[in-house]
Motif scaffolding. Structure first.
Motif, PDB file in Angstrom:
ATOM      1  N   ARG A 185      20.857  -5.012  13.238  1.00 55.54           N
ATOM      2  CA  ARG A 185      19.655  -5.659  12.709  1.00 55.54           C
ATOM      3  C   ARG A 185      18.823  -4.647  11.934  1.00 55.54           C
ATOM      4  NH1 ARG A 185      16.387  -8.366  17.154  1.00 55.54           N
ATOM      5  NH2 ARG A 185      16.468  -6.263  17.934  1.00 55.54           N
ATOM      6  N   VAL A 186      18.129  -5.118  10.884  1.00 55.14           N
ATOM      7  CA  VAL A 186      17.249  -4.262  10.095  1.00 55.14           C
ATOM      8  C   VAL A 186      15.879  -4.910   9.998  1.00 55.14           C
ATOM      9  CG1 VAL A 186      19.065  -3.123   8.755  1.00 55.14           C
ATOM     10  CG2 VAL A 186      18.113  -5.275   7.945  1.00 55.14           C
ATOM     11  N   GLN A 187      14.869  -4.069   9.836  1.00 54.40           N
ATOM     12  CA  GLN A 187      13.491  -4.535   9.826  1.00 54.40           C
ATOM     13  C   GLN A 187      12.647  -3.568   9.023  1.00 54.40           C
ATOM     14  OE1 GLN A 187      10.730  -2.992  11.633  1.00 54.40           O
ATOM     15  NE2 GLN A 187       9.301  -4.646  11.349  1.00 54.40           N
ATOM     16  N   THR A 188      11.579  -4.068   8.415  1.00 59.92           N
ATOM     17  CA  THR A 188      10.602  -3.204   7.768  1.00 59.92           C
ATOM     18  C   THR A 188       9.199  -3.739   8.025  1.00 59.92           C
ATOM     19  OG1 THR A 188       9.998  -2.053   5.730  1.00 59.92           O
ATOM     20  CG2 THR A 188      10.587  -4.358   5.499  1.00 59.92           C
ATOM     21  N   ASN A 189       8.251  -2.824   8.069  1.00 57.53           N
ATOM     22  CA  ASN A 189       6.828  -3.157   8.159  1.00 57.53           C
ATOM     23  C   ASN A 189       6.161  -2.628   6.909  1.00 57.53           C
ATOM     24  OD1 ASN A 189       6.689  -4.285  10.822  1.00 57.53           O
ATOM     25  ND2 ASN A 189       6.925  -2.224  11.624  1.00 57.53           N
ATOM     26  N   PHE A 190       5.169  -3.346   6.424  1.00 59.75           N
ATOM     27  CA  PHE A 190       4.362  -2.849   5.311  1.00 59.75           C
ATOM     28  C   PHE A 190       2.987  -3.497   5.391  1.00 59.75           C
ATOM     29  CE2 PHE A 190       6.963  -6.376   3.796  1.00 59.75           C
ATOM     30  CZ  PHE A 190       6.021  -7.238   3.260  1.00 59.75           C
ATOM     31  N   ILE A 191       2.071  -2.940   4.654  1.00 61.04           N
ATOM     32  CA  ILE A 191       0.703  -3.462   4.599  1.00 61.04           C
ATOM     33  C   ILE A 191       0.436  -3.902   3.172  1.00 61.04           C
ATOM     34  CG2 ILE A 191      -1.746  -2.885   4.837  1.00 61.04           C
ATOM     35  CD1 ILE A 191      -0.903  -0.858   7.006  1.00 61.04           C
ATOM     36  N   ILE A 192      -0.163  -5.090   3.021  1.00 58.19           N
ATOM     37  CA  ILE A 192      -0.569  -5.513   1.687  1.00 58.19           C
ATOM     38  C   ILE A 192      -2.090  -5.540   1.605  1.00 58.19           C
ATOM     39  CG2 ILE A 192       1.531  -6.787   1.125  1.00 58.19           C
ATOM     40  CD1 ILE A 192       0.097  -9.373   1.748  1.00 58.19           C
ATOM     41  N   ALA A 193      -2.592  -5.102   0.457  1.00 57.63           N
ATOM     42  CA  ALA A 193      -4.029  -5.112   0.173  1.00 57.63           C
ATOM     43  C   ALA A 193      -4.333  -6.384  -0.612  1.00 57.63           C
ATOM     44  CB  ALA A 193      -4.410  -3.890  -0.634  1.00 57.63           C
ATOM     45  N   ILE A 194      -5.322  -7.128  -0.138  1.00 62.29           N
ATOM     46  CA  ILE A 194      -5.685  -8.401  -0.754  1.00 62.29           C
ATOM     47  C   ILE A 194      -7.164  -8.356  -1.129  1.00 62.29           C
ATOM     48  CG2 ILE A 194      -5.792 -10.894  -0.421  1.00 62.29           C
ATOM     49  CD1 ILE A 194      -3.739 -10.401   1.903  1.00 62.29           C
TER      50      ILE A 194
ATOM     51  N   THR B 156       0.796  -1.231   0.000  1.00 58.04           N
ATOM     52  CA  THR B 156       0.000   0.000   0.000  1.00 58.04           C
ATOM     53  C   THR B 156       0.827   1.280   0.000  1.00 58.04           C
ATOM     54  OG1 THR B 156      -0.170  -0.018   2.415  1.00 58.04           O
ATOM     55  CG2 THR B 156      -1.930  -1.117   1.163  1.00 58.04           C
ATOM     56  N   LYS B 157       2.086   1.225   0.471  1.00 57.14           N
ATOM     57  CA  LYS B 157       2.983   2.386   0.395  1.00 57.14           C
ATOM     58  C   LYS B 157       4.422   1.901   0.438  1.00 57.14           C
ATOM     59  CE  LYS B 157       3.428   3.701   5.238  1.00 57.14           C
ATOM     60  NZ  LYS B 157       3.346   4.764   6.197  1.00 57.14           N
ATOM     61  N   ASP B 158       5.351   2.749  -0.007  1.00 57.28           N
ATOM     62  CA  ASP B 158       6.761   2.363  -0.041  1.00 57.28           C
ATOM     63  C   ASP B 158       7.228   1.928   1.346  1.00 57.28           C
ATOM     64  OD1 ASP B 158       6.871   3.021  -2.701  1.00 57.28           O
ATOM     65  OD2 ASP B 158       8.022   4.856  -2.423  1.00 57.28           O
ATOM     66  N   PRO B 159       7.771   0.713   1.471  1.00 63.93           N
ATOM     67  CA  PRO B 159       8.300   0.290   2.769  1.00 63.93           C
ATOM     68  C   PRO B 159       9.552   1.083   3.139  1.00 63.93           C
ATOM     69  CG  PRO B 159       8.373  -1.522   1.167  1.00 63.93           C
ATOM     70  CD  PRO B 159       7.874  -0.325   0.460  1.00 63.93           C
ATOM     71  N   GLU B 160       9.779   1.251   4.435  1.00 59.94           N
ATOM     72  CA  GLU B 160      10.961   1.962   4.931  1.00 59.94           C
ATOM     73  C   GLU B 160      11.767   1.027   5.811  1.00 59.94           C
ATOM     74  OE1 GLU B 160       9.942   5.640   6.813  1.00 59.94           O
ATOM     75  OE2 GLU B 160       8.598   6.209   5.195  1.00 59.94           O
TER      76      GLU B 160
ATOM     77  N   VAL C 139      12.648  -3.430   0.723  1.00 59.03           N
ATOM     78  CA  VAL C 139      12.728  -1.973   0.659  1.00 59.03           C
ATOM     79  C   VAL C 139      13.411  -1.534  -0.634  1.00 59.03           C
ATOM     80  CG1 VAL C 139      13.732   0.073   1.744  1.00 59.03           C
ATOM     81  CG2 VAL C 139      12.629  -1.670   3.147  1.00 59.03           C
ATOM     82  N   LYS C 140      14.419  -2.262  -1.047  1.00 61.44           N
ATOM     83  CA  LYS C 140      15.192  -1.883  -2.232  1.00 61.44           C
ATOM     84  C   LYS C 140      14.399  -2.047  -3.529  1.00 61.44           C
ATOM     85  CE  LYS C 140      19.732  -2.718  -4.293  1.00 61.44           C
ATOM     86  NZ  LYS C 140      20.996  -3.438  -4.117  1.00 61.44           N
TER      87      LYS C 140
ATOM     88  N   PHE D  51      -6.656  -5.551   4.443  1.00 66.85           N
ATOM     89  CA  PHE D  51      -5.346  -4.935   4.583  1.00 66.85           C
ATOM     90  C   PHE D  51      -4.617  -5.627   5.727  1.00 66.85           C
ATOM     91  CE2 PHE D  51      -8.114  -2.004   2.486  1.00 66.85           C
ATOM     92  CZ  PHE D  51      -7.319  -1.470   1.485  1.00 66.85           C
ATOM     93  N   VAL D  52      -3.496  -6.278   5.390  1.00 66.42           N
ATOM     94  CA  VAL D  52      -2.785  -7.120   6.344  1.00 66.42           C
ATOM     95  C   VAL D  52      -1.399  -6.542   6.611  1.00 66.42           C
ATOM     96  CG1 VAL D  52      -1.913  -9.447   6.788  1.00 66.42           C
ATOM     97  CG2 VAL D  52      -4.042  -9.138   5.504  1.00 66.42           C
ATOM     98  N   SER D  53      -1.084  -6.350   7.899  1.00 69.78           N
ATOM     99  CA  SER D  53       0.239  -5.862   8.299  1.00 69.78           C
ATOM    100  C   SER D  53       1.244  -7.001   8.228  1.00 69.78           C
ATOM    101  CB  SER D  53       0.207  -5.333   9.735  1.00 69.78           C
ATOM    102  OG  SER D  53      -0.615  -4.220   9.812  1.00 69.78           O
ATOM    103  N   CYS D  54       2.446  -6.676   7.715  1.00 71.09           N
ATOM    104  CA  CYS D  54       3.516  -7.661   7.596  1.00 71.09           C
ATOM    105  C   CYS D  54       4.800  -7.072   8.159  1.00 71.09           C
ATOM    106  CB  CYS D  54       3.747  -8.043   6.138  1.00 71.09           C
ATOM    107  SG  CYS D  54       2.309  -8.772   5.340  1.00 71.09           S
ATOM    108  N   SER D  55       5.626  -7.931   8.727  1.00 69.77           N
ATOM    109  CA  SER D  55       6.918  -7.538   9.278  1.00 69.77           C
ATOM    110  C   SER D  55       7.978  -8.456   8.689  1.00 69.77           C
ATOM    111  CB  SER D  55       6.887  -7.668  10.799  1.00 69.77           C
ATOM    112  OG  SER D  55       8.138  -7.349  11.349  1.00 69.77           O
ATOM    113  N   VAL D  56       9.108  -7.863   8.244  1.00 68.37           N
ATOM    114  CA  VAL D  56      10.189  -8.632   7.629  1.00 68.37           C
ATOM    115  C   VAL D  56      11.496  -8.189   8.268  1.00 68.37           C
ATOM    116  CG1 VAL D  56      11.293  -9.274   5.463  1.00 68.37           C
ATOM    117  CG2 VAL D  56       8.884  -8.675   5.473  1.00 68.37           C
ATOM    118  N   TRP D  57      12.410  -9.147   8.475  1.00 69.88           N
ATOM    119  CA  TRP D  57      13.675  -8.881   9.153  1.00 69.88           C
ATOM    120  C   TRP D  57      14.867  -9.228   8.273  1.00 69.88           C
ATOM    121  CZ3 TRP D  57      13.915  -6.913  14.128  1.00 69.88           C
ATOM    122  CH2 TRP D  57      12.692  -6.822  14.805  1.00 69.88           C
TER     123      TRP D  57
END
Length: 154
Positions: free
Chosen positions: A23-32, A11-15, A61-62, A47-53
């Motif tokens: 350690r690095v981490q990002t959160n993002f939301i995907i629309a299904i 739904t928006k650019d992950p940061e 992110v890249k 809209f589901v929240s996701c966390s990636v490490w």
């Protein structure tokens, strides 16, 4: 058993978040999109929240921008925290251990690219070839179009 597999659009650019101990981490939301129409004949979305490490978070992110179609595999995790007003908030999210890039969209903001380019100039990334030799990865490397073209757009 706690396994989740979802396909949706970011739904928006992950940061990328830099945490302690490198350690690095990002959160993002995907629309299904749902498989059925509502009473008005429209298709609703969840809209589901996701966390990636780790390295996976860096790659998300890249390469992924708002609207990128991705597949996410992982597990559900619940947590809670207390807001400033004292109210407890409960969160359920997918902690992803696998992300597949199905149809990528370019990032709207170029902040990550600038940060990456600066760090790559100081420490150029190294890749290992199939023969075990190492070589520098070219600056500005992106996924080949063959990997993203021809995929169905949902």
């Amino acid at each position: 058993m706690n396994q989740v597999a979802l396909v949706g659009r970011i739904t928006k650019d992950p940061e990328l978040r830099q945490l302690s101990e490198g350690r690095v981490q990002t959160n993002f939301i995907i629309a299904i999109n749902r498989n059925f129409k509502n009473a008005n004949g429209d298709i609703d979305a969840d809209f589901v929240s996701c966390s990636v490490w780790g390295k996976l978070a860096t790659n998300v992110v890249k390469y992924c921008g708002k609207g990128s179609l991705i597949g996410v595999g992982g597990r559900l995790q619940s947590r809670s925290y207390e807001r400033e007003d004292g109210k407890r908030v409960y969160v359920v999210e997918v902690v992803a251990d696998e992300v597949r890039f199905l149809a990528l969209k370019e990032r709207e903001e170029k902040t990550f690219q600038r940060q990456t380019n600066q760090s790559e100039k100081m420490n150029p990334p190294i890749a290992q070839t199939a023969l075990g030799q190492t070589q520098a990865v070219p600056t500005g490397f992106v996924l080949p179009k063959e990997e993203t073209e021809g995929l169905p757009m949902v």
